[in-house]
Design an enzyme around this catalytic site. Structure first.
Site, short mmCIF file in Angstrom:
data_model
loop_
_atom_site.label_atom_id
_atom_site.label_comp_id
_atom_site.label_asym_id
_atom_site.label_seq_id
_atom_site.Cartn_x
_atom_site.Cartn_y
_atom_site.Cartn_z
CB THR A 70 25.54 -5.69 23.84
OG1 THR A 70 23.98 -5.81 24.36
CG2 THR A 70 26.27 -6.90 24.64
CG ASN A 139 17.30 -2.01 31.53
OD1 ASN A 139 18.09 -1.72 32.28
ND2 ASN A 139 16.91 -3.12 31.04
CD GLN A 178 15.68 2.01 27.87
OE1 GLN A 178 14.72 2.86 27.44
NE2 GLN A 178 15.76 0.63 27.22
CB THR A 236 32.72 -3.49 6.00
OG1 THR A 236 33.73 -4.11 5.27
CG2 THR A 236 32.01 -2.46 4.90
CB CYS A 324 17.33 -9.05 28.60
SG CYS A 324 17.24 -7.16 28.97
#
Ligand code: PLP
Length: 382
Positions: A70, A139, A178, A236, A324
């Site tokens: 994303t 997907n 994918q 980080t 989703c």
């Protein structure tokens, strides 16, 4: 349990876990610190990045590590200038379709198998288009897009612009979340300028991804701070995650052809079993242009959500369309785009195979799905 939802998540392998663990315990150091143990961590991190990059024919420095696909997709779009426009495929993942709303954009159509309509692409390549974003494989359907051909079309368009004295950029981005385990990816062969990679789909840890960034491509960072990832993604470094991603990608390297063979055989077992059901299944997409581990199927007249729930009672785990979009409770935009009726969409399951499957459990899953489908047919139609 029998798990048929590998397009949604994959289990982290023992090897990956073993490789990651030291970087959360003994070798916990911040790779930006100056002392020797931290420098060793930095080296391990850079080696892991090189390894991920090499698997697509790139160098470690070409990658920006992100928190997943994303974020990589959102970062890719920052290449576009204030007046520029993005073209995206209508069947893209929500992370593309939602992020693109922040820009000027247009939608490219697909055909009934989910393949890009190249004429539509050509007709929408106006001079203000700076980025075209087309996933490697969808997907929900597993449809594999002809990226090399799309890249050729963009090259022609670039040359045409140059002849007319127009020098605006025209770049190709591909979300390759994918298909990484089943297709050999090479950025030069595919002709992409930006490519999203996702660790979570290949038995690596979740929440780790990468964006390949071609040499002349200029992005705007989404976060600012410590200047990590050449200033393109401050924060980080997720050292253990990247080590895990690299280990996962090394484990699939060189095995894609064997994997394709394995899943083609397993999908065929499932198909044969489902064809015996009391309601004729519609297998969605075209196997010729589809990832070998995908079997999207519709049982028109049945309610896929009920099927998922009934299968769950027997510990068989599958999805309705994309996990989703299913959670939003809306009919899948992908299945709508390929022209399915509401009844066909309502009865659609996405079965995606992977490392947790073998001949035996796929055969068993096929029988259970068939029985659940037959029970539903009896319940509804008597
Ligand atoms: N793009 C595609 C094609 C996907 O399949 C997924 C995951 O389901 C994503 C993007 C989002 O990935 P992540 O959840 O790692 O950000």
């Amino acid at each position: 349990m029998i798990y048929l939802d590998h397009a949604s998540a994959t289990p982290v392998s023992d090897k990956v876990l073993r490789a990651m663990t030291p970087f959360m315990t003994d070798d916990f150091f911040n790779p930006s610190s100056a002392y020797l143990p931290a420098v060793r961590v930095r080296d391990a991190y850079e080696n892991a990045k090189n390894s991920i990059a090499n698997s697509i024919g790139a160098k470690g420095n070409d990658l920006v590590i992100t928190s997943g696909a994303t974020e990589a997709n959102a970062l890719a779009m920052t290449v576009v200038s204030k007046n520029g426009k993005i073209l995206v495929l209508e069947t893209e993942h929500a992370s593309i379709l939602e992020n693109v709303k922040k820009y000027k954009f247009d939608i490219i159509k697909v055909d009934k198998n989910g393949l890009i309509n190249l004429d539509d692409l050509k007709s929408k390549l106006s001079d203000e288009v700076e980025l075209v974003s087309v996933s490697l494989a969808n997907n929900e359907l597993g449809t594999i897009q002809p990226l090399a051909e799309i890249s050729r079309i963009l090259k022609e368009s670039r040359l045409d612009r140059l002849k007319r004295g127009i020098t605006t950029q025209l770049l190709l981005h591909s979300d390759s979340s994918q298909g990484l385990a089943l297709l050999e990816l090479n950025i030069a062969r595919l002709g992409v300028d930006l490519m999203t990679l996702n660790s979570a789909k290949i038995c690596g840890p979740k929440g780790v991804g990468a964006l390949y960034v071609g040499h002349d491509v200029r992005l705007t960072p989404l976060t600012s701070g410590g200047g990590q990832e050449r200033g393109l993604r401050a924060g980080t470094e997720n050292v253990a995650g990247v080590i895990g991603f690299a280990t996962a990608i090394e484990a699939i390297r060189g095995h894609s052809s064997a994997a394709r063979k394995k899943y083609t055989a397993l999908v065929s077992i499932l198909k044969k079993e489902l064809e015996k059901a009391k309601i004729a299944p519609i297998f969605l997409g075209n196997a010729k242009h589809q990832l070998a581990n995908f079997l999207p199927v519709s049982f028109p007249g049945l309610d896929a959500e009920r099927l998922v729930f009934k299968l769950e009672e027997q510990e068989v785990y599958v999805s309705t369309g994309a996990a989703c979009s299913a959670s939003k409770g809306e009919p899948s935009h992908v299945l709508r785009a390929i022209g399915l009726t509401d009844t066909e969409i309502a009865g659609s399951l996405r079965l995606s195979l992977g490392v947790l499957n073998d001949e035996e459990n796929v055969q068993q899953a096929g029988k259970i799905i068939r029985k659940v489908v037959d029970d539903e047919v009896r319940r509804i139609y008597g």
